[in-house]
Design an enzyme around this catalytic site. Structure first.
Site, short mmCIF file in Angstrom:
data_model
loop_
_atom_site.label_atom_id
_atom_site.label_comp_id
_atom_site.label_asym_id
_atom_site.label_seq_id
_atom_site.Cartn_x
_atom_site.Cartn_y
_atom_site.Cartn_z
CE LYS A 226 -3.67 2.58 0.28
NZ LYS A 226 -4.60 2.56 1.41
CB CYS A 280 -3.38 8.13 0.45
SG CYS A 280 -4.83 7.52 1.34
#
Length: 452
Positions: A226, A280
């Protein structure tokens, strides 16, 4: 029902037959959709949150995450069926559950330094309810190695790792499409502490995800997946921004060039823009940078510098456009359209509008703002005055790709604006329409000389 030792097909059958209880810690924008999806597929789900109001709403069958299509019905149906309930008591939830999923927010500063107190607090609560055969899964995105740092906390239960299982299964979702993403947009990434735990966790996620599961060799490898996704996006957006600014200098339309280049299957130039925001993409590169010891991730650092410089570049384009219109920046009325970091989502982390507004004010401009998802109080927090019309505006800067901004009424703009300047920081307008309305128009990757 304890799942360690079962094969994936046995786990799927147990979950679908309501024999498995899952506690999801964190009932926010990602946690509540995950909890509702687990319940929809047969699990008994306990949602845990520190916010009493959120817990009360869920127990009434009400969804507080309004950005997610279909979540209202999913929450209502599963609460009524008795498969979904919520509590503020994390220890009690752990005692009831066979699987505990940690999806609480991880707070960061501007350089990606994490404050993991919420994660450690949840792990502490879980340790007081952990039983032999339970599985603890982290879904929150954290620097590689973080999940395994929870082992000493969980072992306060009196159990040793192996008597309970530990895994990481990073969430791969976006606000507004969480249910779609959880149930089959991408395969689920999973890494676990041992083969038996991995087999059980594969069964858990194969039950809810049509695209299946990609098992990793370790928890740390799963965490890195991720993080690397975010680094990839950040680096490639930086490349697009760098090439776009180069195109401005050389009289080229970057989007025209990018679109043509991308017809070759090995080229994937991204969209340039006013900046990179959110929780993110601008944060995960710092996990790599901050964890580096012997290596020097120069490319990752440079990408961060380029993307963080883009709000300043948009201000430069605005100054240049106003000068072409015969207006000094000082005293000009500038309307910033978009306070959120991207279209359709009310999120402000690293939004380009904030540094743009601050710098324009340093130039002496009168700065106004509007965003269809926001309030006058939001504009005030950014340092701008709320404005819903274009009267006496000298320049418009678009900093979020909201649908409403793609459909600006140029006839109205011509009538209301004092000067005809538009700086499109998100490439949402059709240059021909702007040109036909005889505006001075600039965007990242295009700096034309359009006569008024």
């Amino acid at each position: 029902m304890k799942l360690i030792g079962l094969n994936r097909e046995e786990v799927k059958a147990a979950l679908k037959n309501e024999k498995v209880t899952i506690a999801v810690y964190g009932m926010g924008k990602m946690g509540l959709p995950l909890a509702a999806v687990f319940a929809e597929h047969g699990a008994k789900v306990i949602g845990v949150d520190i916010n009493e109001k959120v817990v009360e709403m869920i127990n009434r069958g009400e969804n507080h995450v309004k950005e997610e299509p279909g979540l209202d019905e999913l929450v209502r149906r599963n609460v009524e069926a008795g498969r979904l309930k919520a509590t503020t008591d994390g220890v009690w939830a752990a005692k009831q559950a066979d699987v505990m999923v940690i999806l609480v927010p991880t707070l960061t500063d501007e350089r990606g330094n994490l404050k993991l107190d919420p994660v450690y607090d949840v792990a502490e609560k879980i340790s007081r309810g952990l039983e032999k055969g339970d599985i603890v899964i982290t879904e929150a995105t954290m620097p590689p190695g973080t999940t395994e740092s929870l082992i000493p906390i969980l072992e306060k239960s009196g159990l040793k790792l192996g008597e309970f299982g530990l895994a990481h299964a990073p969430e791969r979702t976006m606000t507004g499409t969480a249910i779609r993403d959880i149930t089959g947009q991408y395969p689920k990434i999973v890494g676990a502490s041992d083969k038996k735990t991995l087999e059980a966790v594969i069964g858990i996620y194969e039950t809810i995800n049509r695209k299946g599961v990609l098992p990793m060799s370790s928890i740390k490898a799963a965490e890195a997946v991720k993080v690397f996704e975010g680094v990839y996006r950040d680096v490639n957006i930086a490349l697009a921004n760098e090439l776009a600014v180069w195109c401005e200098e050389h009289g080229l339309d970057a989007l025209e060039v990018f679109q043509a280049a991308n017809t070759q299957p090995y080229c994937h130039l991204h969209m340039p823009g006013a900046g990179v925001g959110g929780h993110c993409i601008p944060v995960y590169p710092w996990f790599v940078i901050n964890l580096a010891k012997k290596t020097n991730p120069r490319l990752t650092k440079t990408a961060r510098e380029i993307n963080d410089s883009m709000p300043h570049h948009v201000v430069e384009l605005t100054v240049k456009a106003l000068n072409e219109a015969g207006k000094p920046v000082k005293g000009s009325n500038i309307l910033v359209l978009g306070l959120t970091f991207r279209g359709g989502v009310r999120e402000f982390m690293k939004a380009a509008a904030k540094p743009i507004i601050q710098e324009l004010k340093e130039w002496g401009a009168n700065v106004y703002a509007y965003d269809p998802l926001c309030t006058p109080e939001d504009a005030k927090r950014f340092g701008a005055e709320w404005k819903e019309d274009f009267n006496d505006i000298d320049a418009i800067i678009i900093t979020a790709d909201h649908r409403e901004f793609k459909e600006l009424d140029f006839e109205r703009l011509v009538k209301e604006m004092r000067s005809k300047v538009i700086v499109d920081g998100r490439n949402v307008l059709e240059p021909l329409k702007v040109e036909n309305a005889r505006f001075i128009y600039k965007r990242v990757g295009l700096d034309p000389q359009i006569p008024r």
